[in-house]
Every structure is written in C-alpha cells, then in structure tokens.
Motif scaffolding. Structure first.
Motif, PDB file in Angstrom:
ATOM      1  N   GLY A  51       0.803  -1.218   0.000  1.00  0.00           N
ATOM      2  CA  GLY A  51       0.000   0.000   0.000  1.00  0.00           C
ATOM      3  C   GLY A  51       0.836   1.269   0.000  1.00  0.00           C
ATOM      4  O   GLY A  51       0.303   2.370  -0.066  1.00  0.00           O
ATOM      5  N   ARG A  52       2.175   1.120   0.074  1.00  0.00           N
ATOM      6  CA  ARG A  52       3.089   2.262   0.069  1.00  0.00           C
ATOM      7  C   ARG A  52       4.347   1.896  -0.708  1.00  0.00           C
ATOM      8  O   ARG A  52       4.768   0.749  -0.702  1.00  0.00           O
ATOM      9  CB  ARG A  52       3.489   2.649   1.491  1.00  0.00           C
ATOM     10  N   CYS A  53       4.955   2.891  -1.338  1.00  0.00           N
ATOM     11  CA  CYS A  53       6.269   2.737  -1.973  1.00  0.00           C
ATOM     12  C   CYS A  53       7.272   3.436  -1.059  1.00  0.00           C
ATOM     13  O   CYS A  53       7.060   4.589  -0.677  1.00  0.00           O
ATOM     14  CB  CYS A  53       6.294   3.381  -3.363  1.00  0.00           C
ATOM     15  N   HIS A  54       8.312   2.748  -0.699  1.00  0.00           N
ATOM     16  CA  HIS A  54       9.338   3.283   0.202  1.00  0.00           C
ATOM     17  C   HIS A  54      10.554   3.666  -0.630  1.00  0.00           C
ATOM     18  O   HIS A  54      11.172   2.820  -1.276  1.00  0.00           O
ATOM     19  CB  HIS A  54       9.703   2.250   1.268  1.00  0.00           C
ATOM     20  N   TYR A  55      10.893   4.953  -0.602  1.00  0.00           N
ATOM     21  CA  TYR A  55      11.976   5.497  -1.418  1.00  0.00           C
ATOM     22  C   TYR A  55      13.179   5.822  -0.560  1.00  0.00           C
ATOM     23  O   TYR A  55      13.048   6.333   0.551  1.00  0.00           O
ATOM     24  CB  TYR A  55      11.518   6.776  -2.128  1.00  0.00           C
ATOM     25  N   ARG A  56      14.359   5.543  -1.113  1.00  0.00           N
ATOM     26  CA  ARG A  56      15.637   5.929  -0.505  1.00  0.00           C
ATOM     27  C   ARG A  56      16.456   6.586  -1.598  1.00  0.00           C
ATOM     28  O   ARG A  56      16.672   6.005  -2.647  1.00  0.00           O
ATOM     29  CB  ARG A  56      16.365   4.714   0.048  1.00  0.00           C
ATOM     30  N   LEU A  57      16.893   7.800  -1.348  1.00  0.00           N
ATOM     31  CA  LEU A  57      17.755   8.513  -2.274  1.00  0.00           C
ATOM     32  C   LEU A  57      19.176   8.371  -1.755  1.00  0.00           C
ATOM     33  O   LEU A  57      19.491   8.804  -0.648  1.00  0.00           O
ATOM     34  CB  LEU A  57      17.362   9.985  -2.362  1.00  0.00           C
ATOM     35  N   LEU A  58      20.013   7.723  -2.562  1.00  0.00           N
ATOM     36  CA  LEU A  58      21.381   7.417  -2.168  1.00  0.00           C
ATOM     37  C   LEU A  58      22.363   8.253  -2.981  1.00  0.00           C
ATOM     38  O   LEU A  58      22.033   8.677  -4.100  1.00  0.00           O
ATOM     39  CB  LEU A  58      21.658   5.929  -2.403  1.00  0.00           C
ATOM     40  N   PRO A  59      23.578   8.463  -2.470  1.00  0.00           N
ATOM     41  CA  PRO A  59      24.582   9.168  -3.266  1.00  0.00           C
ATOM     42  C   PRO A  59      24.783   8.457  -4.603  1.00  0.00           C
ATOM     43  O   PRO A  59      24.662   7.232  -4.675  1.00  0.00           O
ATOM     44  CB  PRO A  59      25.843   9.083  -2.398  1.00  0.00           C
ATOM     45  N   PRO A  60      25.091   9.198  -5.670  1.00  0.00           N
ATOM     46  CA  PRO A  60      25.200   8.589  -6.997  1.00  0.00           C
ATOM     47  C   PRO A  60      26.258   7.503  -7.107  1.00  0.00           C
ATOM     48  O   PRO A  60      26.128   6.583  -7.900  1.00  0.00           O
ATOM     49  CB  PRO A  60      25.532   9.752  -7.933  1.00  0.00           C
ATOM     50  N   ASP A  61      27.306   7.566  -6.299  1.00  0.00           N
ATOM     51  CA  ASP A  61      28.374   6.569  -6.364  1.00  0.00           C
ATOM     52  C   ASP A  61      28.244   5.511  -5.268  1.00  0.00           C
ATOM     53  O   ASP A  61      29.200   4.864  -4.895  1.00  0.00           O
ATOM     54  CB  ASP A  61      29.734   7.255  -6.272  1.00  0.00           C
ATOM     55  N   CYS A  62      27.036   5.313  -4.772  1.00  0.00           N
ATOM     56  CA  CYS A  62      26.791   4.405  -3.649  1.00  0.00           C
ATOM     57  C   CYS A  62      26.921   2.948  -4.089  1.00  0.00           C
ATOM     58  O   CYS A  62      26.138   2.459  -4.880  1.00  0.00           O
ATOM     59  CB  CYS A  62      25.398   4.650  -3.087  1.00  0.00           C
TER      60      CYS A  62
END
Length: 106
Positions: free
Chosen positions: A56-67
């Motif tokens: 019922g939810r989308c969980h987003y994580r924004l990570l550094p581009p070189d992660c």
C-alpha cells in the motif's frame, strides 16, 4: 530567468509533463509482492509516483550517486514513503541514485 525556467519545469512536472531529466520506472511482480513506481528527476527537483504496491506504500531511498558500499545504504540522502496512488514532489535535491521497495528498509 534560470529560476523562472526551473519553476515552470517543476510546475509542469506536477501535471505529468516532463522536459528532459532522468526517468525511473520500477516494476516487480513476484507472487504476492507487487511494486510499480514511476519517478522523474532533473536539476535538483524530482517527482515520485507510487502506482501500485503490495504494502500500500512505496518506500523510497535517495542514495549518493556513487553508492556501492553498505555504509551509504545505511545513511541515505533522503528516505520517505508515498501511499499507493499518490505522488510526491521534492525540490532542492542533490544528484542521487534511487532505491524503491514495497517494504520499509530494515
């Protein structure tokens, strides 16, 4: 003038109009686990749409581009969720790599 163009691009993105940038599309259907998420990012702004999720939810994580290391997985730039059928827009973002899941990270 540059700020006006960024504001106009952002306003158009809220209505689904995309001018350049990076598009992300995530589809997963594995038995009972379902995820369909669409995202778009450009020049420090982004829009995240949770189309369908088994939780019922989308969980987003924004990570550094070189992660690539587990250390940056534990310390994302941003972490949030969006209810199925809803969209969230953010501004002032650094460059990022997107990780999305139907379940909250542990």
């Amino acid at each position: 003038m540059h700020e006006l163009l960024a504001l106009l691009t952002f306003a158009l993105s809220l209505f689904g109009v995309q001018l350049g940038g990076t598009s992300y599309s995530h589809h997963m259907r594995d038995g009972a686990t379902v995820l369909h998420s669409e995202a778009w990012a450009d020049a420090g702004q982004a829009r995240f749409e949770c189309v369908e999720s088994s939780s019922g939810r989308c969980h987003y994580r924004l990570l550094p581009p070189d992660c690539a290391a587990s250390a940056c997985q534990r310390h994302p730039l941003r972490e949030f969720d969006v209810a199925e059928g809803n969209t969230r827009a953010l501004v002032g973002l650094p460059e990022f790599t997107l990780d999305v899941s139907p379940f909250a990270p542990r």
